[in-house]
Design an enzyme around this catalytic site. Structure first.
Site, PDB file in Angstrom:
ATOM      1  N   HIS A 254     -19.991 -48.323  39.262  1.00 61.00           N
ATOM      2  CA  HIS A 254     -20.969 -47.823  40.043  1.00 61.00           C
ATOM      3  C   HIS A 254     -21.820 -49.069  40.693  1.00 61.00           C
ATOM      4  CE1 HIS A 254     -20.022 -44.651  37.049  1.00 61.00           C
ATOM      5  NE2 HIS A 254     -20.693 -43.689  37.944  1.00 61.00           N
TER       6      HIS A 254
ATOM      7  N   HIS B  71     -21.938 -44.636  45.160  1.00 58.99           N
ATOM      8  CA  HIS B  71     -22.504 -44.146  43.981  1.00 58.99           C
ATOM      9  C   HIS B  71     -21.543 -44.827  42.792  1.00 58.99           C
ATOM     10  CE1 HIS B  71     -23.578 -42.131  40.506  1.00 58.99           C
ATOM     11  NE2 HIS B  71     -24.800 -42.131  40.776  1.00 58.99           N
TER      12      HIS B  71
ATOM     13  N   GLU C 118     -37.249 -30.251  21.157  1.00 57.67           N
ATOM     14  CA  GLU C 118     -36.326 -30.627  20.196  1.00 57.67           C
ATOM     15  C   GLU C 118     -35.477 -31.947  20.728  1.00 57.67           C
ATOM     16  OE1 GLU C 118     -36.884 -26.412  19.348  1.00 57.67           O
ATOM     17  OE2 GLU C 118     -36.229 -27.503  21.107  1.00 57.67           O
TER      18      GLU C 118
ATOM     19  N   HIS D  83     -31.003 -17.531  15.223  1.00 59.88           N
ATOM     20  CA  HIS D  83     -31.796 -18.404  14.469  1.00 59.88           C
ATOM     21  C   HIS D  83     -30.853 -18.710  13.222  1.00 59.88           C
ATOM     22  CE1 HIS D  83     -35.076 -17.671  16.963  1.00 59.88           C
ATOM     23  NE2 HIS D  83     -35.931 -18.445  16.124  1.00 59.88           N
TER      24      HIS D  83
END
Length: 670
Positions: free
Chosen positions: A26, A262, A413, A475
């Site tokens: 890149h 890129h 999280e 869950h």
């Protein structure tokens, strides 16, 4: 003397030449951010190329890690042990210049980046660690910890959701020594980002509580310098410097500022055009001596470290105990009484005579270790009193009180896991953080990177099975234990009672080269009876919990909450003169590291009648029971009901363990 732009052009030339030679990479971002990097590294960054681990160095993180040649060029030019030969072997097997920066492979690389946004999250963790260490160890006249964290990031980092999680928390905590540089080049792989990224980034970061420096010309050294001065002057907020740049700066008009630069080599003809446009006459992989001279940071780095060392020597004379503790913690060593502390905990745990959830047993471990291990830095993703990660000595960290040892991460999280990685990488702390096991789905890539970087990070993952009951299938983790066990370099423990939990914590803390996942139950589990030998063998990952005096007929392997089922089944069958060994396997990865002789002692190859029982996806267990064995597991999602009813509905019962063993007995008899 070379101009500032000529110094930046050295980055551009090395980057495009290395990508071209590798035929992969890149080039656009390094060419676009070269001017920003030149000002930061030559005017502000405090580091020592001769000692990349100097504790008080500034941290530099390349969150947009696809532009790795920018960092490799900077390290090479400033004097790190990264040769031109290493640059020429960019993206080649076993080189020091892999496709994305990798911690532990390249001197000066602070973290593994590439998955976008995580480097930014690591930087937040490093800034938290810096501020905490300064609060704990600095004394009047002795700022032994006083450094900044700088992070480069692109549009991709800001589009990833983790950037919101961590930048929101960074603003709330007022991390004034964190400075982020946004490469505002308006381009990502698919083209101009306006079609899919139209956020008002400045307003977004102001809403987080950041200091924002807007509209900086990323190719104007004076403007970049002024922006950094402005950011460094603000000490109660993190700063973002919004740098407008041209991706592939220096390329011809039809390529500069486009997605074509890129992620692909420019091509030989275009590279000749770039050389002409930027006035770079040196051949590929050659840097003029006057450019090297201006970039060389070895002398400055030696002076910075020598000045710090002089100050630290005086600090040692004034505060010898503090200095000794600082050196211990920054080196990652445990206290001298560690073995005694652990033995005490294991003895106490072995005396437990009542059922207890392993999450509660985990809390008892924290209460035992916490007063003796100030490096333990805890937290939870808004589940502190469910995960039971908040021990009696926990003190929350806030912007106005940075003397604590506990981070309320909020419902973040992924951000929590990646911040913990940054805290560990910085040094001085052992981070642990809690959430429900099923929620590793939000942040598993950070767990993966922790394993890749061999960081001592502890993931306390509670509510580890259908035993959590009424919250239901959303869950109740089914596939999660298997996913974690398949992750290379990750240690996974699923203890069945207090004793196994104590040993799991002991091993997690002692294991300085590996992250650990602790899978902990919501429901109470009965204590198991053991002799001294079996207690000693728990740390080997698997061991004989129940055995027969005579010849064996079968083996049952179990973990966590299902060990009790295996024990009850073995006792029932013993009444029928069917000799069943119960092997508790709290950590399969640790068991696999044991000598073959021990593994065959626990699981004799001659005993092929084997059953594995675990309330999770079953396929993992074929390696231990073989294709002729039986696995009692779960290959569907759970149910919303009390835990005992869910276990029965999904077939995780003593009766089914007995039935599986009897089926094997009939086959063997025939």
């Amino acid at each position: 003397m070379p101009s500032r732009q000529h110094l930046a052009n050295a980055i551009r030339a090395l980057s495009m030449d290395a990508v071209q030679q590798a035929r992969s990479g890149h080039p656009g971002m390094p060419m676009g951010m070269a001017d920003i990097a030149e000002v930061l590294w030559n005017d502000f960054l405090k580091h020592n190329p001769a000692n990349p681990q100097w504790p008080n160095r500034d941290r530099f993180i390349l969150s947009n890690g696809h532009g790795s040649m920018l960092q490799y060029a900077l390290l090479h030019l400033s004097g790190y042990a990264l040769s031109m030969n290493d640059i020429q072997h960019f993206r080649r097997l076993h080189s020091k210049t892999p496709g994305h920066p990798e911690y532990g492979f390249t001197p000066g690389v602070e973290t593994t980046t590439g998955p976008l946004g995580q480097g930014l999250a690591n930087a937040v963790g490093m800034a938290i660690a810096e501020k905490l260490l300064a609060e704990q160890f600095n004394r009047d006249g002795y700022p032994i910890i006083d450094h900044s964290t700088y992070v480069f990031m692109g549009d991709g980092c800001l589009m990833e959701g983790i950037s919101h999680e961590v930048c929101s928390l960074a603003g709330t905590l007022g991390l004034g020594k964190l400075i982020a540089f946004w490469d505002d080049n308006e381009i990502s792989i698919d083209g101009k980002v306006a079609g899919w990224f139209s956020d008002d980034t400045a307003a977004r970061f102001k809403s987080y509580g950041w200091h924002v420096v807007s509209h900086v010309d990323g190719h104007d050294a004076a403007a970049i310098q002024a922006a950094i001065v402005s950011a460094r002057a603000v000490t109660d907020k993190p700063s973002i410097i919004c740098c407008r740049t041209t991706i592939g700066y220096g390329a011809s008009a039809h390529l500069a500022g486009t997605a074509q630069t890129h992620g692909a080599p420019l091509g030989e003809e275009e590279i000749l055009e770039v050389r002409k446009n930027i006035g770079w006459t040196a051949p590929p992989f050659e840097v003029p001596s006057d450019v090297y001279l201006e970039w060389d940071a070895k002398s400055k780095g030696a002076e910075w470290e020598a000045k710090w060392q002089k100050q630290f020597t005086a600090y040692q004379n004034q505060y010898p105990e503090l200095a000794e503790e600082f050196l211990r913690r920054i080196s990652g060593k445990l206290p001298k009484d560690w073995a005694e502390l652990s033995a005490q905990l294991i003895h106490q745990a072995s005396q437990q005579n009542k059922p207890i959830a392993t999450r509660k047993a985990s809390l008892e471990c924290l209460n035992h270790y916490g007063p003796h291990l100030p490096e333990l830095l805890g937290g939870s993703a808004d589940l502190s009193h469910s995960n039971l990660t908040f021990w009696s000595g926990s003190a929350p960290i806030t912007q106005d009180h940075f003397k604590g040892n506990y981070i309320h991460y909020g419902v973040r999280e992924f951000g929590m896991f990646a911040i913990m990685n940054g805290i560990s990488l910085h040094g001085g702390f052992i981070p642990y953080g809690g959430t429900f096991l099923t929620f590793i789905d939000y942040g598993r890539n950070a767990i993966r990177l922790a394993a890749m970087m061999k960081q001592r990070v502890i993931f306390a993952l509670t509510h580890d099975s259908i035993g959590l009951g009424e919250d239901g299938p959303t869950h109740q983790p089914i596939e999660h234990a298997a996913i974690l066990r398949m992750t290379p370099g990750l240690s996974v423990w699923r203890p069945c009672d207090s004793t196994e939990t104590a040993i799991a914590w002991q091993e997690a803390i002692a294991n300085a080269q590996q992250p650990t996942c602790l899978l902990l139950s919501r429901q109470d589990l009965p204590p198991q009876t053991r002799n001294a030998e079996s207690i000693a063998n728990i740390k080997r990952g698997a061991y004989i919990l129940v055995d027969s005096d005579g010849p064996l007929d079968a083996i049952v392997i179990a973990t966590g909450s299902e060990v009790q089922l295996a024990v009850l089944a073995a006792k029932k069958l013993a009444e029928e003169n069917y000799a069943v060994r119960v092997v508790s396997m709290p950590s399969a990865d640790i068991f696999e590291q044991q000598a073959l002789s021990y593994r065959e002692q626990v699981l004799p190859p001659s005993i092929t009648a084997r059953v594995a029982v675990e309330a999770s996806q079953p396929d993992f267990w074929f390696k231990y029971v073989g294709l002729q064995g039986k696995i009692i597991g779960i290959n569907r999602y759970g149910e919303s009901a009390p835990a005992a009813e869910v276990y029965t509905a999904l077939g995780i019962t003593v009766e089914n363990v007995i039935a599986a063993l009897n089926d094997l007995r009939r086959k063997n008899d025939n």
